[in-house]
Scaffold this active site. Sequence first.
Site, mmCIF file in Angstrom:
data_model
loop_
_atom_site.group_PDB
_atom_site.id
_atom_site.type_symbol
_atom_site.label_atom_id
_atom_site.label_comp_id
_atom_site.label_asym_id
_atom_site.label_seq_id
_atom_site.Cartn_x
_atom_site.Cartn_y
_atom_site.Cartn_z
ATOM 1 N N LYS A 1 -5.717 -16.779 -7.205
ATOM 2 C CA LYS A 1 -5.737 -15.491 -6.671
ATOM 3 C C LYS A 1 -6.552 -15.623 -5.510
ATOM 4 C CE LYS A 1 -4.482 -11.203 -7.250
ATOM 5 N NZ LYS A 1 -2.778 -10.728 -7.844
ATOM 6 N N GLY B 1 -1.810 6.301 -10.254
ATOM 7 C CA GLY B 1 -1.646 5.272 -9.050
ATOM 8 C C GLY B 1 -0.187 5.458 -8.614
ATOM 9 N N VAL B 2 0.360 6.093 -7.461
ATOM 10 C CA VAL B 2 1.729 6.072 -7.344
ATOM 11 C C VAL B 2 1.972 5.506 -5.888
ATOM 12 C CG1 VAL B 2 2.276 7.795 -8.796
ATOM 13 C CG2 VAL B 2 1.438 8.328 -6.538
ATOM 14 N N GLY B 3 1.174 4.367 -5.507
ATOM 15 C CA GLY B 3 1.486 3.515 -4.466
ATOM 16 C C GLY B 3 2.500 2.685 -4.408
ATOM 17 N N LYS B 4 2.319 1.501 -3.951
ATOM 18 C CA LYS B 4 3.282 0.496 -3.783
ATOM 19 C C LYS B 4 4.199 0.473 -5.044
ATOM 20 C CE LYS B 4 1.287 -3.059 -2.201
ATOM 21 N NZ LYS B 4 1.332 -4.454 -1.593
ATOM 22 N N VAL B 5 3.663 0.236 -6.224
ATOM 23 C CA VAL B 5 4.450 -0.132 -7.314
ATOM 24 C C VAL B 5 4.848 1.344 -8.107
ATOM 25 C CG1 VAL B 5 4.652 -0.866 -9.729
ATOM 26 C CG2 VAL B 5 3.441 -2.433 -7.807
ATOM 27 N N GLY B 6 3.774 2.207 -8.191
ATOM 28 C CA GLY B 6 3.674 3.330 -8.999
ATOM 29 C C GLY B 6 4.958 4.447 -8.591
ATOM 30 N N HIS B 7 5.216 4.337 -7.175
ATOM 31 C CA HIS B 7 6.161 5.292 -6.872
ATOM 32 C C HIS B 7 7.553 4.760 -7.361
ATOM 33 C CE1 HIS B 7 7.139 2.984 -3.206
ATOM 34 N NE2 HIS B 7 8.067 3.682 -3.011
#
Length: 358
Positions: free
Chosen positions: A88, A188-194
């Site tokens: 990482k 968290g509804v950003g890149k993955v969450g949405h």
Amino acid sequence: MTAADNGVLHTLFHSEQGGHEQVVLCQDRASGLKAVIALHSTALGPALGGTRFYPYASEEEAVTDALNLARGMSYKNAMAGLGHGGGKAVIIGDPEQIKSEALLLAYGRFVASLGGRYVTACDVGTYVSDMDVVARECRWTTGRSPENGGAGDSSVLTAFGVFQGMRASAQHLWGDPTLRDRRVGVAGVGKVGHHLVEHLLADGAEVVITDVREESVRRIVHRHPSVRAVADTDALIRTEGLDIYAPCALGGALNDESVAALTAKVVCGAANNQLAHPGVEKDLADRAILYAPDYVVNAGGVIQVADELHGFDFDRCKAKAANIFDTTLTIFARAKQDGIPPAAAADRIAEQRMADAR
């Protein structure tokens, strides 16, 4: 950045998550780049993991995050059956303020200097367009745009894999893999969450969301009026009577306070390193809360970026990500057999695979 900092050195050599093969501190004064690249294991192949761009409070905090995230990638890649170890990178700073083409090119040169021991991709604060820039200096870059020979946004299959982990959790706990009429809270509804919200709604779930970014919440509620939003994660886990809680933001979401407050019977989300410290997995088990290990269920994205190195095929990747359902059930069965929490069962399986490879 200099390795002479005592706090950083202490983190490197005395981390509780020790055993890392290599840690590189990177600095390019001209562009303002300060970064850490951590390689946990290359037993299964070149280390593969994303690049996180985040305004860490200190260099020590950045190193600690890189170490923990790299270790998690080793386990994730092992459980996903990939020919990759774990690594990482973190870039220190606010991407909204300091991200530039020059900085990303400098970062690409540092990754390239590792000669293929580390393959990078997107993570929090970095995007497909960023990887296109990094790739101009480094051929060991995935998560690029289709126009530049890549697979594009890996969050699509990350969300799909988390959804498969939820289905497996429902199968294990309630005897049916559907989420119909289950109340799922997504933090968290950003890149993955949405994307995850879309899967949940299509399966008939009742969805409650929260996010520190009001714009992300408004976008979903506007598109799906049936989705309810609450003020913060604390309200989500304490008062909503959830069946499933999905942490999909930054790590450490499961700590002593949040576990004690949880109403959900299942935790299954996309965030990395959800367990704030050792022992949280036992606290979850003691409260009869089923935990689907994060690095198992969120592996859809790394499956996609790994496939990109060999000529990307979306259908092939989706089929591999669908296997997360069976892998999650296998972990639950192993946990029951050994009388241990699912997180410990997943660790045992991953560690055995890495040991066999060595």
